[in-house]
Design a protein around this motif. Structure first.
Motif, PDB file in Angstrom:
ATOM      1  N   LYS A 100       0.821  -1.210   0.000  1.00  0.00           N
ATOM      2  CA  LYS A 100       0.000   0.000   0.000  1.00  0.00           C
ATOM      3  C   LYS A 100       0.857   1.263   0.000  1.00  0.00           C
ATOM      4  CE  LYS A 100      -3.620   2.296   2.656  1.00  0.00           C
ATOM      5  NZ  LYS A 100      -4.464   2.236   3.856  1.00  0.00           N
ATOM      6  N   TYR A 101       1.879   1.315   0.852  1.00  0.00           N
ATOM      7  CA  TYR A 101       2.676   2.528   0.998  1.00  0.00           C
ATOM      8  C   TYR A 101       3.899   2.585   0.088  1.00  0.00           C
ATOM      9  CZ  TYR A 101      -0.227   3.468   5.039  1.00  0.00           C
ATOM     10  OH  TYR A 101      -1.296   3.712   5.856  1.00  0.00           O
ATOM     11  N   PHE A 102       4.360   1.468  -0.394  1.00  0.00           N
ATOM     12  CA  PHE A 102       5.512   1.426  -1.287  1.00  0.00           C
ATOM     13  C   PHE A 102       5.172   0.562  -2.497  1.00  0.00           C
ATOM     14  CE2 PHE A 102       7.230   1.888   3.025  1.00  0.00           C
ATOM     15  CZ  PHE A 102       7.915   3.081   2.876  1.00  0.00           C
ATOM     16  N   PRO A 103       4.338   1.077  -3.405  1.00  0.00           N
ATOM     17  CA  PRO A 103       3.943   0.253  -4.559  1.00  0.00           C
ATOM     18  C   PRO A 103       5.147  -0.021  -5.463  1.00  0.00           C
ATOM     19  CG  PRO A 103       3.184   2.495  -4.842  1.00  0.00           C
ATOM     20  CD  PRO A 103       3.759   2.406  -3.454  1.00  0.00           C
ATOM     21  N   GLU A 104       5.060  -1.130  -6.148  1.00  0.00           N
ATOM     22  CA  GLU A 104       6.131  -1.519  -7.049  1.00  0.00           C
ATOM     23  C   GLU A 104       6.114  -0.612  -8.275  1.00  0.00           C
ATOM     24  OE1 GLU A 104       7.315  -5.589  -9.292  1.00  0.00           O
ATOM     25  OE2 GLU A 104       6.537  -5.728  -7.246  1.00  0.00           O
ATOM     26  N   ALA A 105       7.284  -0.146  -8.668  1.00  0.00           N
ATOM     27  CA  ALA A 105       7.388   0.767  -9.801  1.00  0.00           C
ATOM     28  C   ALA A 105       7.054   0.022 -11.100  1.00  0.00           C
ATOM     29  CB  ALA A 105       8.794   1.334  -9.892  1.00  0.00           C
ATOM     30  N   VAL A 106       6.334   0.692 -11.969  1.00  0.00           N
ATOM     31  CA  VAL A 106       5.973   0.112 -13.261  1.00  0.00           C
ATOM     32  C   VAL A 106       7.161   0.288 -14.206  1.00  0.00           C
ATOM     33  CG1 VAL A 106       4.380   0.252 -15.193  1.00  0.00           C
ATOM     34  CG2 VAL A 106       3.572   0.720 -12.880  1.00  0.00           C
ATOM     35  N   PRO A 107       7.661  -0.798 -14.785  1.00  0.00           N
ATOM     36  CA  PRO A 107       8.814  -0.672 -15.671  1.00  0.00           C
ATOM     37  C   PRO A 107       8.440   0.062 -16.948  1.00  0.00           C
ATOM     38  CG  PRO A 107       7.984  -2.904 -15.702  1.00  0.00           C
ATOM     39  CD  PRO A 107       7.215  -2.162 -14.642  1.00  0.00           C
ATOM     40  N   VAL A 108       9.328   0.935 -17.378  1.00  0.00           N
ATOM     41  CA  VAL A 108       9.117   1.706 -18.603  1.00  0.00           C
ATOM     42  C   VAL A 108       9.706   0.907 -19.752  1.00  0.00           C
ATOM     43  CG1 VAL A 108       9.641   3.870 -19.780  1.00  0.00           C
ATOM     44  CG2 VAL A 108       9.250   3.848 -17.314  1.00  0.00           C
ATOM     45  N   SER A 109       8.884   0.633 -20.737  1.00  0.00           N
ATOM     46  CA  SER A 109       9.384  -0.143 -21.865  1.00  0.00           C
ATOM     47  C   SER A 109      10.134   0.773 -22.820  1.00  0.00           C
ATOM     48  CB  SER A 109       8.236  -0.843 -22.589  1.00  0.00           C
ATOM     49  OG  SER A 109       7.347   0.120 -23.109  1.00  0.00           O
ATOM     50  N   LYS A 110      11.284   0.299 -23.243  1.00  0.00           N
ATOM     51  CA  LYS A 110      12.114   1.055 -24.181  1.00  0.00           C
ATOM     52  C   LYS A 110      11.812   0.561 -25.587  1.00  0.00           C
ATOM     53  CE  LYS A 110      15.875   1.675 -20.938  1.00  0.00           C
ATOM     54  NZ  LYS A 110      17.283   1.406 -20.648  1.00  0.00           N
ATOM     55  N   PRO A 111      11.872   1.439 -26.579  1.00  0.00           N
ATOM     56  CA  PRO A 111      11.651   0.970 -27.954  1.00  0.00           C
ATOM     57  C   PRO A 111      12.771   0.014 -28.359  1.00  0.00           C
ATOM     58  CG  PRO A 111      12.389   3.251 -27.940  1.00  0.00           C
ATOM     59  CD  PRO A 111      12.127   2.869 -26.517  1.00  0.00           C
ATOM     60  N   ALA A 112      12.408  -0.986 -29.104  1.00  0.00           N
ATOM     61  CA  ALA A 112      13.380  -1.993 -29.533  1.00  0.00           C
ATOM     62  C   ALA A 112      14.390  -1.375 -30.490  1.00  0.00           C
ATOM     63  CB  ALA A 112      12.664  -3.154 -30.206  1.00  0.00           C
ATOM     64  N   ARG A 113      15.640  -1.729 -30.266  1.00  0.00           N
ATOM     65  CA  ARG A 113      16.694  -1.237 -31.158  1.00  0.00           C
ATOM     66  C   ARG A 113      16.725  -2.086 -32.405  1.00  0.00           C
ATOM     67  NH1 ARG A 113      22.268  -0.779 -28.187  1.00  0.00           N
ATOM     68  NH2 ARG A 113      22.802  -0.428 -30.343  1.00  0.00           N
TER      69      ARG A 113
END
Length: 83
Positions: free
Chosen positions: A41-54
């Motif tokens: 509740k107080y420390f939610p898991e960060a949502v990973p940012v997807s990087k564009p494929a190289r």
């Protein structure tokens, strides 16, 4: 003390020990569950940012003629030694 009294005292001690362990394990499960909910509740898991494929770099169309000559000479030298 006769053997019946000793046996009953041993059973009492066994039941008290097993009850203590059972109580400890139940409280441990409850505490861990509560901690998990509080942390979620107080420390939610960060949502990973997807990087564009190289994109893969295409192989060069031009092959160095000097490199081909060196490889050819090395193959000839190796084959002459192997014979």
């Amino acid at each position: 003390m006769n053997s019946t009294e000793l046996l009953m005292e041993g059973v009492d001690l066994m039941l008290m020990g097993m009850g203590a362990v059972f109580t400890f394990l139940i409280s441990l499960v409850i505490i861990v569950t509560l901690m998990s909910k509080l942390l979620g509740k107080y420390f939610p898991e960060a949502v990973p940012v997807s990087k564009p494929a190289r994109r893969a770099q295409p192989a060069p169309d031009v092959v160095d003629s000097e490199l081909i000559a060196v490889i050819t000479a090395a193959v000839k030298q190796h084959r002459s030694r192997a014979s």
